[in-house]
Write an enzyme that holds these catalytic residues in place. Structure first.
Site, PDB file in Angstrom:
ATOM      1  N   GLY A 248    -107.689  -9.432 -56.442  1.00  0.00           N
ATOM      2  CA  GLY A 248    -108.900 -10.225 -56.663  1.00  0.00           C
ATOM      3  C   GLY A 248    -109.065 -10.125 -58.171  1.00  0.00           C
ATOM      4  N   PRO A 286    -102.854  -6.808 -55.944  1.00  0.00           N
ATOM      5  CA  PRO A 286    -102.937  -7.954 -56.916  1.00  0.00           C
ATOM      6  C   PRO A 286    -102.101  -8.994 -56.837  1.00  0.00           C
ATOM      7  CG  PRO A 286    -101.675  -6.130 -57.879  1.00  0.00           C
ATOM      8  CD  PRO A 286    -102.388  -5.712 -56.373  1.00  0.00           C
ATOM      9  N   GLY A 287    -102.336 -10.376 -57.074  1.00  0.00           N
ATOM     10  CA  GLY A 287    -101.323 -11.182 -57.022  1.00  0.00           C
ATOM     11  C   GLY A 287    -101.476 -12.146 -58.432  1.00  0.00           C
ATOM     12  N   ARG A 288    -102.632 -12.612 -58.529  1.00  0.00           N
ATOM     13  CA  ARG A 288    -102.740 -13.388 -59.818  1.00  0.00           C
ATOM     14  C   ARG A 288    -102.657 -12.653 -61.035  1.00  0.00           C
ATOM     15  NH1 ARG A 288    -106.456 -17.649 -59.681  1.00  0.00           N
ATOM     16  NH2 ARG A 288    -107.534 -16.898 -57.954  1.00  0.00           N
ATOM     17  N   TYR A 328    -109.815 -26.347 -57.208  1.00  0.00           N
ATOM     18  CA  TYR A 328    -110.897 -25.640 -57.820  1.00  0.00           C
ATOM     19  C   TYR A 328    -111.497 -25.971 -59.069  1.00  0.00           C
ATOM     20  CZ  TYR A 328    -107.737 -22.940 -54.750  1.00  0.00           C
ATOM     21  OH  TYR A 328    -106.942 -22.637 -53.712  1.00  0.00           O
ATOM     22  N   CYS A 354    -101.001 -40.983 -56.437  1.00  0.00           N
ATOM     23  CA  CYS A 354    -102.240 -42.245 -56.530  1.00  0.00           C
ATOM     24  C   CYS A 354    -103.568 -41.844 -55.863  1.00  0.00           C
ATOM     25  CB  CYS A 354    -101.462 -43.191 -55.519  1.00  0.00           C
ATOM     26  SG  CYS A 354     -99.968 -43.721 -56.237  1.00  0.00           S
TER      27      CYS A 354
HETATM   28  N1  LLP Z   1    -105.187  -9.817 -50.881  1.00  0.00           N
HETATM   29  C1  LLP Z   1    -105.828 -10.660 -49.851  1.00  0.00           C
HETATM   30  C2  LLP Z   1    -106.050 -10.300 -48.501  1.00  0.00           C
HETATM   31  C3  LLP Z   1    -105.922 -12.046 -50.405  1.00  0.00           C
HETATM   32  O1  LLP Z   1    -106.390 -12.743 -49.397  1.00  0.00           O
HETATM   33  C4  LLP Z   1    -105.638 -12.409 -51.536  1.00  0.00           C
HETATM   34  C5  LLP Z   1    -105.925 -13.784 -52.165  1.00  0.00           C
HETATM   35  C6  LLP Z   1    -104.910 -11.254 -52.452  1.00  0.00           C
HETATM   36  C7  LLP Z   1    -104.695  -9.997 -51.978  1.00  0.00           C
HETATM   37  C8  LLP Z   1    -104.607 -11.589 -53.777  1.00  0.00           C
HETATM   38  O2  LLP Z   1    -105.798 -11.834 -54.584  1.00  0.00           O
HETATM   39  P1  LLP Z   1    -105.526 -12.150 -56.179  1.00  0.00           P
HETATM   40  O3  LLP Z   1    -105.342 -10.709 -56.849  1.00  0.00           O
HETATM   41  O4  LLP Z   1    -104.263 -12.992 -56.338  1.00  0.00           O
HETATM   42  O5  LLP Z   1    -106.748 -12.804 -56.746  1.00  0.00           O
HETATM   43  N2  LLP Z   1    -105.576 -20.409 -54.552  1.00  0.00           N
HETATM   44  C9  LLP Z   1    -106.518 -19.606 -55.167  1.00  0.00           C
HETATM   45  C10 LLP Z   1    -106.596 -18.216 -54.824  1.00  0.00           C
HETATM   46  C11 LLP Z   1    -106.581 -17.746 -53.360  1.00  0.00           C
HETATM   47  C12 LLP Z   1    -106.439 -16.296 -53.134  1.00  0.00           C
HETATM   48  C13 LLP Z   1    -106.688 -16.310 -51.779  1.00  0.00           C
HETATM   49  N3  LLP Z   1    -106.347 -14.709 -51.507  1.00  0.00           N
HETATM   50  C14 LLP Z   1    -106.353 -20.054 -56.558  1.00  0.00           C
HETATM   51  O6  LLP Z   1    -105.667 -20.988 -57.087  1.00  0.00           O
HETATM   52  O7  LLP Z   1    -107.201 -19.667 -57.499  1.00  0.00           O
END
Ligand code: LLP
Length: 425
Positions: A248, A286-288, A328, A354
């Site tokens: 997050g 972390p992902g993003r 978003y 389209c």
């Molecule tokens: N862990 C869990 C359980 C999650 O549901 C998520 C993201 C993460 C980790 C990773 O979160 P991050 O570090 O990436 O914020 N498609 C949306 C974001 C959806 C996030 C869903 N869950 C966007 O493009 O902003």
């Protein structure tokens, strides 16, 4: 003259030059691999992972990269090679981890509100680290599958800490009204009931309060609630080994001055003070933050047209390639790969799909562009390709990973035959 993009790997080596990633020009990449094209910097991906690993080096920890952000096999392999674990949310994501880095199976945590029996079986067979369980019913199913397969399952309850995090409502998850997790007040009872089950091991507790959260404060608040729960459980005879803090941490999608290292330090500090009394293992997902700024989407301008008062720049990339602006109202910086002389003017940057929701930017000041020019959409590494689709029967973009002077294709462009293959008449 072009600006270097702070904290992003895309820059102009000299005024008048096109944008580069590492030592490779985006013009050269577009010529070689066509557009739309996702380009990622391997160096930045490694750097971002290392920031988290360094920030938590003083304690037992595991960085479990959230596969959903970008699940390219080559990227998973690169991260696994640097010691990352993985947070998965489907059997498909597990198969990706197993294909890219089978040795990392023991570093996988499985999140998600709707795991099927087949997915649970797959994860039990693979010997993953832990299941982040989101309901009592899921825990019962996990126990039953574990008994059937004679494999003990480690689990963490994903609790809902009821913490507000300021982000887009679609990606906020930590309030009681959301579908995620188990009410933190119900958790002790469930842990105690399950402690007797020989096929389950209460491994930890997990939370995830949302995504693109810019301030460290809500993470600290969530950790405080979770560590209180862990202490309470310890007193009542349930000793948990791990806390999974979820993902997050947000980035700055606007241009200048984002200090990634300072952000991670601030995040780690907020967590450390809340977890001062906890000596077990800390997992983060972390992902993003790991992958967003490492990636860009390169598109070619097809047409520039005026309708009434508006100027539209129509690119060969569309909402099916990058849906974040449409879904978003997300902001992505856009820049011409090679700058032309002239004043920036407000334009809408749109794709060929389209519907009017197919836009990347509205009323955005953009330096002059002409058909044939290349544009780059920055910070597209996370939830870009991963959320792409074949809408309008558009083959998905190719992906390239850049390491220094070397660029390699990690996913070829889809062909129309790829798209038609599963169908019959
Ligand atoms: N862990 C869990 C359980 C999650 O549901 C998520 C993201 C993460 C980790 C990773 O979160 P991050 O570090 O990436 O914020 N498609 C949306 C974001 C959806 C996030 C869903 N869950 C966007 O493009 O902003």
């Amino acid at each position: 003259m072009g600006q270097p993009f702070f904290s992003r790997p895309f820059y102009r080596p000299r005024p008048g030059a096109p944008l580069y990633c590492g030592k490779v020009s985006l013009e050269a990449l577009a010529r070689r691999y066509g557009t739309p094209l996702y380009v990622y910097s391997a160096d930045q991906i490694r750097e971002r992972l290392a920031l988290f690993q360094a920030a938590f080096a003083g304690r037992e920890h595991l960085v479990c990269y959230a596969v959903k952000a970008n699940s390219a096999l080559a990227i998973l392999k690169l991260l696994a090679g640097r010691g990352a674990g993985f947070d998965i949310v489907s059997g498909g994501e597990l198969e990706r981890v197993l294909a890219a880095a089978p040795e990392a199976a023991g570093r996988v945590v499985f999140s998600g509100v709707g795991k099927t029996a087949a997915e649970i079986d797959l994860a039990l067979e693979a010997g993953i680290l832990a299941f982040n369980v989101e309901s009592e019913a899921e825990l019962h199913l996990l126990a039953e599958r574990a008994r059937k397969r004679k494999r003990r399952a480690r689990f963490a309850l994903r609790v809902n800490p009821d913490v507000f995090a300021d982000t887009h409502p679609y990606i906020s998850t930590g309030l009681r009204e959301h579908k995620f997790g188990i009410d933190i007040r119900q958790a002790p009872k469930i842990y105690k009931n399950m402690a007797r089950n020989r096929w389950l091991e209460a491994y930890g507790v997990s939370v995830h309060i949302g995504s693109q959260i810019r301030s460290a404060e809500p993470f600290g608040a969530a950790m405080e609630r979770v560590s209180r729960l862990v202490e309470q459980l310890a007193r009542e005879g349930v000793a948990l080994h791990a806390i999974d803090a979820g993902g997050g941490l947000g980035i700055d999608y606007h241009a200048a001055g984002f200090d990634a290292a300072a952000k991670v330090t601030e995040y780690a500090a907020a967590m450390a003070s809340a977890l001062a009394g906890f000596h077990g293992s800390l997992l983060i997902e972390p992902g993003r933050f790991v992958i967003a700024q490492a990636g860009a989407l390169v598109a070619r301008v097809l047409y520039v047209k005026r309708n009434g008062k508006k100027t539209f720049v129509i690119t060969d990339a569309a909402m099916n390639d990058l849906i974040r602006p449409a879904l978003y109202q997300a902001h992505h910086e856009i820049a011409p790969v090679r700058l032309r002389a002239g004043k920036p003017r407000p334009v809408d940057v749109v794709g060929p799909v389209c519907e009017s929701g197919d836009f990347f930017a509205r009323d955005r000041n953009l330096a002059p562009v002409q058909p044939g020019d290349l544009l780059v959409l920055l910070d597209a590494g996370a939830y870009g390709m991963a959320q792409s689709s074949n809408y309008n029967t558009r083959p998905r973009a190719a992906e390239v990973l850049v390491e220094g002077a070397r660029a390699r294709i990690i996913r070829r462009r889809e062909t129309i035959s790829d798209l038609l293959a599963p169908e019959s008449i």
